[in-house]
Design a protein around this motif. Structure first.
Motif, PDB file in Angstrom:
ATOM      1  N   THR A  13      33.804  41.943  46.102  1.00  0.00           N
ATOM      2  CA  THR A  13      33.592  41.296  44.801  1.00  0.00           C
ATOM      3  C   THR A  13      32.275  41.761  44.195  1.00  0.00           C
ATOM      4  OG1 THR A  13      34.676  39.426  45.817  1.00  0.00           O
ATOM      5  CG2 THR A  13      33.741  39.044  43.656  1.00  0.00           C
ATOM      6  N   LYS A  18      32.468  44.963  36.497  1.00  0.00           N
ATOM      7  CA  LYS A  18      32.785  43.807  35.643  1.00  0.00           C
ATOM      8  C   LYS A  18      32.829  44.228  34.181  1.00  0.00           C
ATOM      9  CE  LYS A  18      31.882  40.108  38.584  1.00  0.00           C
ATOM     10  NZ  LYS A  18      31.216  40.658  39.704  1.00  0.00           N
ATOM     11  N   SER A  23      32.910  39.819  31.437  1.00  0.00           N
ATOM     12  CA  SER A  23      32.524  39.751  32.861  1.00  0.00           C
ATOM     13  C   SER A  23      33.690  39.620  33.842  1.00  0.00           C
ATOM     14  CB  SER A  23      31.535  38.604  33.136  1.00  0.00           C
ATOM     15  OG  SER A  23      30.410  38.765  32.358  1.00  0.00           O
ATOM     16  N   SER A  24      34.935  39.731  33.368  1.00  0.00           N
ATOM     17  CA  SER A  24      36.069  39.681  34.308  1.00  0.00           C
ATOM     18  C   SER A  24      36.032  40.929  35.186  1.00  0.00           C
ATOM     19  CB  SER A  24      37.394  39.672  33.545  1.00  0.00           C
ATOM     20  OG  SER A  24      37.492  38.514  32.783  1.00  0.00           O
ATOM     21  N   PRO A  25      36.553  40.841  36.421  1.00  0.00           N
ATOM     22  CA  PRO A  25      36.587  42.036  37.263  1.00  0.00           C
ATOM     23  C   PRO A  25      37.510  43.086  36.654  1.00  0.00           C
ATOM     24  CG  PRO A  25      37.365  40.076  38.447  1.00  0.00           C
ATOM     25  CD  PRO A  25      37.082  39.643  37.063  1.00  0.00           C
ATOM     26  N   CYS A  60      39.830  46.175  30.888  1.00  0.00           N
ATOM     27  CA  CYS A  60      39.765  44.757  31.252  1.00  0.00           C
ATOM     28  C   CYS A  60      41.101  44.107  30.889  1.00  0.00           C
ATOM     29  CB  CYS A  60      38.614  44.085  30.499  1.00  0.00           C
ATOM     30  SG  CYS A  60      38.565  42.306  30.801  1.00  0.00           S
TER      31      CYS A  60
END
Ligand code: JHZ
Length: 412
Positions: A13, A18, A23-25, A60
């Motif tokens: 993680t 990101k 900021s989502s993976p 993303c």
């Protein structure tokens, strides 16, 4: 050393890139172009050292912002937009004409005169502000701004962002930002700057190459480190809304392989049907699904292989090939294909700041003119194909042929 399952998950993680907006993976890969030097880092000599950086685009799946994977390299903004950044917008007559028409249209549509203030972010050499009839200034961190100053235009030699915007005493009526939104690492702060500097009744316009065209037309060469983002209206609208800006109009433009021009305000203008229509177009094309991006690498590889096939055939037949337009996108193509000066001995470009230098990675020399008539001219700046062919009419009359490789290999 062995990690427990929990430690391993925490480690993965932490390393997971990101999204620079939400900021989502980032788990969806669009393309991996290997490693190359920054596309505008031309070399002074053929044998100087250069640094190669991985170049990979991830998408993303939450906000659909496509972006270079900056977790793979450490390259600061000011290492890309250096003092000797060699891109001068005024080199293309058709681009200057495009800017002039925009200024005329915007002055009419928003009834602008000397009482108003225009701010251009990324004003380069003054290609656009030279036509503005309001009070104006530019913001431009590279030395291209010196050319604008020679035209009598005021320029702040800085990177734009919220810090700059906060310091300005007067708010702007019109803010213009062409082909710059893709270039900023902190896109949230950059857009916030517009929200701060714009009057409540002001308008901000942005032009950027449309990700829909990039994917559908195989324009993988427009990917380079300088371009942190590859933009759709879907992603841009969401980013703007997070900073208090509403997109109220959008137009499709033929420039740079197919761009969008969006109009944003702080809610002063009600959104026009064009906005929903474009979002629907993006949705129908499948841009909000992983499948839309899944064949892009294959498409790029086919273009690359066809290009190599052409160059190798030409070489084996003893034909002379040269390039035209030392565009940043040309360097992505040449470096991904692994082309060197044995296959493309030189590239001609009218930009004085590029002439006499060597392309990053390939080390192909940039010349001011053709030392001899080539059999084939590869137009690396394919977005200016008509303008360039017009300029090289004499070569065509004498028998030279023109080659473009995006969206597919074409010889004319
Ligand atoms: P050009 C540019 O990318 C710059 P590039 C930037 N990175 C961006 O975001 C995109 O556009 C959208 C030369 N030329 O514009 C000038 C002549 O010599 O296609 C340039 O070196 N004579 C901000 O760099 C190159 O070609 C001419 O007559 O990929 C064009 O570069 C003309 C028309 C061009 O793209």
């Amino acid at each position: 050393m062995k990690h427990s399952e929990r430690e391993q998950t925490a480690l993965t993680t932490a390393l997971q890139p990101k999204c620079r907006h939400c900021s989502s993976p980032l788990t969806l890969q669009m393309i991996d172009l290997g490693a190359c030097p920054p596309s505008n880092a031309l070399n002074l000599s053929q044998d100087c050292k250069e640094q190669h950086y991985p170049l990979r685009v991830l998408v993303c799946t939450d906000c659909w912002l496509a972006q270079t994977d900056i977790s793979l390299f450490k390259l600061d903004h000011d290492e890309l937009f250096t003092k000797d950044y060699p891109y001068y917008s005024s080199t293309s007559k058709s681009w200057v004409e495009h800017a002039k028409k925009f200024v005329e249209m915007a002055s009419d549509r928003f009834m602008l005169d000397m009482r108003h203030l225009t701010v251009e972010v990324g004003s380069n050499d003054g290609y656009l502000l030279q036509f503005v009839k309001t009070r104006c200034y530019g913001v431009e961190p590279t030395q291209t701004g010196e050319k604008a100053k020679e035209k009598g235009i005021a320029v702040y030699p800085l990177f734009f962002g919220s810090e700059f915007a906060e310091k300005q005493a007067e708010k702007a009526d019109l803010m213009v930002c062409n082909n710059v939104l893709a270039h900023v690492p902190d896109i949230n702060d950059f857009v916030k700057g517009f929200s701060i500097l714009l009057k409540d009744s002001g308008v901000a316009t942005f032009e950027f190459p449309h990700l829909l065209n990039l994917v559908q037309k195989g324009q993988f060469d427009t990917i380079y480190h300088e371009h942190y983002s590859y933009l759709s209206l879907t992603a841009v609208k969401r980013i703007f809304e997070s900073q208090g800006l509403t997109v109220f109009d959008v137009e499709e433009l033929p420039t740079h392989g197919g761009s969008l021009r969006i109009y944003a305000s702080k809610g002063f203008y009600a959104p026009l049907p064009s906005v929903v229509a474009m979002l629907e177009k993006e949705g129908k094309a499948g841009m909000w699904t992983a499948e839309f991006y899944s064949d892009f690498q294959k498409a790029a590889d086919k273009i690359k292989n066809d290009f190599m096939g052409f160059l190798l055939d030409a070489k084996s037949m003893g034909l002379k090939v040269a390039g035209f337009g030392a565009a940043a996108k040309g360097n992505t193509l040449l470096n991904y294909a692994g082309v060197r000066s044995d296959l493309l001995p030189y590239v001609v470009d009218n930009t004085i700041a590029k002439q006499g230098k060597f392309l990053p990675g390939s080390r192909i020399p940039v010349l001011p003119s053709f030392p001899e008539r080539p059999d084939y001219v590869v137009i690396l700046a394919w977005n200016f194909k008509e303008e360039i062919i017009g300029k090289l009419e004499r070569l065509r009359r004498e028998g030279s042929k023109f080659v473009t490789v995006i969206p597919r290999l074409e010889i004319c």
